[in-house]
Design a protein around this motif. Structure first.
Motif, short mmCIF file in Angstrom:
data_model
loop_
_atom_site.label_atom_id
_atom_site.label_comp_id
_atom_site.label_asym_id
_atom_site.label_seq_id
_atom_site.Cartn_x
_atom_site.Cartn_y
_atom_site.Cartn_z
N THR A 10 0.85 -1.19 0.00
CA THR A 10 0.00 0.00 0.00
C THR A 10 0.89 1.24 0.00
O THR A 10 1.98 1.25 0.56
N LEU A 11 0.38 2.26 -0.66
CA LEU A 11 1.06 3.55 -0.75
C LEU A 11 0.11 4.64 -0.29
O LEU A 11 -1.09 4.40 -0.14
N ALA A 12 0.63 5.83 -0.13
CA ALA A 12 -0.18 7.01 0.19
C ALA A 12 -1.04 6.76 1.43
O ALA A 12 -2.27 6.87 1.40
N TRP A 67 -1.30 -1.84 -4.26
CA TRP A 67 -0.45 -2.29 -5.35
C TRP A 67 -0.15 -3.77 -5.15
O TRP A 67 -0.24 -4.30 -4.05
N VAL A 68 0.26 -4.42 -6.22
CA VAL A 68 0.75 -5.78 -6.15
C VAL A 68 2.15 -5.79 -6.74
O VAL A 68 2.41 -5.16 -7.76
N VAL A 119 2.36 -3.22 -10.00
CA VAL A 119 1.25 -2.58 -10.69
C VAL A 119 0.20 -2.17 -9.66
O VAL A 119 0.01 -2.85 -8.66
N PRO A 120 -0.51 -1.07 -9.93
CA PRO A 120 -1.61 -0.69 -9.03
C PRO A 120 -2.80 -1.63 -9.23
O PRO A 120 -3.06 -2.09 -10.34
N LEU A 121 -3.49 -1.92 -8.14
CA LEU A 121 -4.64 -2.82 -8.22
C LEU A 121 -5.90 -2.12 -8.74
O LEU A 121 -6.75 -2.77 -9.35
N LEU A 122 -6.03 -0.83 -8.51
CA LEU A 122 -7.21 -0.12 -8.95
C LEU A 122 -7.35 -0.23 -10.47
O LEU A 122 -6.42 0.08 -11.21
N ASN A 123 -8.46 -0.74 -10.94
CA ASN A 123 -8.74 -0.90 -12.37
C ASN A 123 -7.79 -1.86 -13.07
O ASN A 123 -7.60 -1.77 -14.28
#
Length: 130
Positions: free
Chosen positions: A45-47, A53-54, A96-100
């Motif tokens: 996790t960020l921010a 993220w994965v 990669v970000p998990l969102l979308n």
């Protein structure tokens, strides 16, 4: 996919999991010629935990046994991923970000990290430890 829970459900349905802990899934792939490659899937996790993220990571050698300059030359033309040091292990990883997240944005990097790390391990150490 939008969450770690979604991705872990997908992984459980499509892969044989070697080990699972909170925030970590370990997979082992047969890569041919009696070789295998361990791949770790990390939840990050960020921010301030606002972004999920994965990270897909695979070790390919011990720090003292890998020619880092040669390894960097070998990955110079890769389209995803990079080298890192985790403890005393040299790894190849991609995040990669998990969102979308579309499934191909997980599957293709997973394959590329796995095959790249196996290639580097074979080329630079001659072993099959990871």
């Amino acid at each position: 996919m939008a969450t770690w829970a979604d991705l872990t459900s997908y992984i459980r349905s499509n892969y044989k999991i070697a080990e699972e802990r909170p925030g970590l899934i370990k997979l082992v792939f047969e890569t041919g010629n009696l070789r295998s490659q361990v791949v770790l899937i990390w939840h990050l996790t960020l921010a301030d935990a606002e972004e999920e993220w994965v990270q897909i990571e695979s070790s390919f050698g011990d720090l003292g046994s890998v020619n880092l300059a040669r390894a960097l030359q070998e990955i110079g033309n890769t389209v995803c991923g990079g080298m890192a040091l985790t403890g005393d292990l040299v790894t190849f990883r991609h995040a990669v970000p998990l969102l979308n997240l579309n499934i191909n944005e997980f599957e293709r990097p997973l394959a590329l990290v796995t095959t790249t790390a196996d290639h580097l391990e074979h080329l630079l150490t001659g072993a099959d430890r990871y």
